[in-house]
Design an enzyme around this catalytic site. Structure first.
Site, PDB file in Angstrom:
ATOM      1  N   ASP A 115       0.917  -1.136   0.400  1.00  0.00           N
ATOM      2  CA  ASP A 115      -0.179  -0.039  -0.378  1.00  0.00           C
ATOM      3  C   ASP A 115       0.656   1.082  -0.116  1.00  0.00           C
ATOM      4  O   ASP A 115       1.934   1.400   0.714  1.00  0.00           O
ATOM      5  CB  ASP A 115      -0.815  -0.292   1.959  1.00  0.00           C
ATOM      6  CG  ASP A 115      -1.898   0.807   1.238  1.00  0.00           C
ATOM      7  OD1 ASP A 115      -2.931   0.166   1.127  1.00  0.00           O
ATOM      8  OD2 ASP A 115      -1.661   2.241   1.421  1.00  0.00           O
ATOM      9  N   ILE A 116       0.159   1.974  -0.511  1.00  0.00           N
ATOM     10  CA  ILE A 116       1.632   3.574  -1.036  1.00  0.00           C
ATOM     11  C   ILE A 116       1.445   4.181   0.238  1.00  0.00           C
ATOM     12  O   ILE A 116       2.190   5.311   0.483  1.00  0.00           O
ATOM     13  CB  ILE A 116       0.999   4.459  -2.027  1.00  0.00           C
ATOM     14  CG1 ILE A 116       1.771   5.154  -2.856  1.00  0.00           C
ATOM     15  CG2 ILE A 116      -0.565   5.242  -1.934  1.00  0.00           C
ATOM     16  CD1 ILE A 116       1.261   6.203  -4.041  1.00  0.00           C
ATOM     17  N   HIS A 120     -10.471  -5.352  -3.145  1.00  0.00           N
ATOM     18  CA  HIS A 120      -9.131  -5.387  -2.874  1.00  0.00           C
ATOM     19  C   HIS A 120      -9.365  -5.557  -1.248  1.00  0.00           C
ATOM     20  O   HIS A 120      -9.789  -5.242  -0.823  1.00  0.00           O
ATOM     21  CB  HIS A 120      -7.829  -4.475  -2.606  1.00  0.00           C
ATOM     22  CG  HIS A 120      -8.520  -3.514  -2.553  1.00  0.00           C
ATOM     23  ND1 HIS A 120      -8.677  -2.142  -3.219  1.00  0.00           N
ATOM     24  CD2 HIS A 120      -8.943  -2.275  -1.776  1.00  0.00           C
ATOM     25  CE1 HIS A 120      -9.954  -1.358  -2.530  1.00  0.00           C
ATOM     26  NE2 HIS A 120      -8.980  -1.395  -1.297  1.00  0.00           N
ATOM     27  N   HIS A 147      -7.046  -5.853   1.415  1.00  0.00           N
ATOM     28  CA  HIS A 147      -5.695  -5.411   2.674  1.00  0.00           C
ATOM     29  C   HIS A 147      -5.734  -6.467   3.409  1.00  0.00           C
ATOM     30  O   HIS A 147      -5.933  -6.565   3.998  1.00  0.00           O
ATOM     31  CB  HIS A 147      -6.296  -4.569   3.640  1.00  0.00           C
ATOM     32  CG  HIS A 147      -6.946  -2.475   2.883  1.00  0.00           C
ATOM     33  ND1 HIS A 147      -6.251  -2.115   3.478  1.00  0.00           N
ATOM     34  CD2 HIS A 147      -8.288  -2.580   1.897  1.00  0.00           C
ATOM     35  CE1 HIS A 147      -6.327  -0.820   2.026  1.00  0.00           C
ATOM     36  NE2 HIS A 147      -8.309  -1.454   1.919  1.00  0.00           N
TER      37      HIS A 147
HETATM   38  P1  5GP Z   1     -10.052   1.650   0.313  1.00  0.00           P
HETATM   39  O1  5GP Z   1     -10.289   2.621   1.037  1.00  0.00           O
HETATM   40  O2  5GP Z   1     -10.354   1.487  -1.228  1.00  0.00           O
HETATM   41  O3  5GP Z   1     -10.315   0.252   0.937  1.00  0.00           O
HETATM   42  O4  5GP Z   1      -8.242   1.201  -0.325  1.00  0.00           O
HETATM   43  C1  5GP Z   1      -7.400   1.438  -0.796  1.00  0.00           C
HETATM   44  C2  5GP Z   1      -6.134   1.702  -0.800  1.00  0.00           C
HETATM   45  O5  5GP Z   1      -5.268   1.995  -2.113  1.00  0.00           O
HETATM   46  C3  5GP Z   1      -5.467   2.463   0.025  1.00  0.00           C
HETATM   47  O6  5GP Z   1      -4.823   2.016   1.978  1.00  0.00           O
HETATM   48  C4  5GP Z   1      -4.247   2.922  -0.912  1.00  0.00           C
HETATM   49  O7  5GP Z   1      -2.976   3.973   0.391  1.00  0.00           O
HETATM   50  C5  5GP Z   1      -4.433   2.869  -1.347  1.00  0.00           C
HETATM   51  N1  5GP Z   1      -3.447   3.289  -2.918  1.00  0.00           N
HETATM   52  C6  5GP Z   1      -4.138   4.581  -3.482  1.00  0.00           C
HETATM   53  N2  5GP Z   1      -3.794   4.650  -4.266  1.00  0.00           N
HETATM   54  C7  5GP Z   1      -2.541   3.604  -4.764  1.00  0.00           C
HETATM   55  C8  5GP Z   1      -1.140   3.531  -6.294  1.00  0.00           C
HETATM   56  O8  5GP Z   1      -1.242   4.402  -5.790  1.00  0.00           O
HETATM   57  N3  5GP Z   1      -0.834   3.056  -5.323  1.00  0.00           N
HETATM   58  C9  5GP Z   1      -0.647   1.865  -4.237  1.00  0.00           C
HETATM   59  N4  5GP Z   1       0.464   1.074  -3.997  1.00  0.00           N
HETATM   60  N5  5GP Z   1      -1.499   2.132  -3.416  1.00  0.00           N
HETATM   61  C10 5GP Z   1      -2.714   2.937  -3.503  1.00  0.00           C
END
Ligand code: 5GP
Ligand code: ZN
Length: 123
Positions: A38-39, A108, A110
């Protein structure tokens, strides 16, 4: 894939990561699944495990794709061992929709670990 889904997949950050057009720190890959760091990590280990097929979220998983869950969790098992957190424990989370603050609409899982986490799952 419906035409609208095709358009979304074309713009999807995670599809670009899978295709290699956006850089990432890859952790694991097999025929159906891709995993990367995760970034913006929320734990010492924070990996995102995604299906290679563009599926937007849990609600978008059709019966013919139901094995996606099996593939994601088997990858989580493998990665937890690979990164040395299988014994200490880890958390797996799917965020779905607004109330869960889903930000990327490509399914996705986590995988979080490497530290003692709190008991609350709602932050
Ligand atoms: P959500 O909030 O949709 O469950 O999680 C999305 C996740 O993707 C977040 O934890 C965010 O930090 C991660 N993320 C967003 N953009 C990028 C990216 O460009 N690269 C990576 N490696 N992670 C990302
Ligand atoms: Zn995608």
């Amino acid at each position: 894939m419906r035409p609208d889904d095709k358009r979304k997949a074309k713009e999807c950050i995670f599809c670009k990561i899978i295709q290699g057009t956006l850089p990432t720190q890859k952790v694991f890959e097999n025929e159906r699944v891709f995993a990367f760091k995760d970034i913006s990590p929320q734990a010492p280990v924070h990996v995102l495990i995604v299906p290679k097929k563009h599926i937007t979220d849990i609600l978008d998983v059709r019966m013919e794709d139901a094995s996606v869950f099996e593939n994601l969790f088997l990858a989580a098992q493998h990665i937890a061992a690979q990164l040395g957190i299988a014994g200490s424990g880890f958390r797996t989370v799917f965020n779905s929709g607004d109330h869960a603050c889903q930000t990327i609409y490509h399914l996705h899982l986590h995988l979080l670990g490497g530290t003692q986490m709190g008991g609350s799952m709602t932050g």
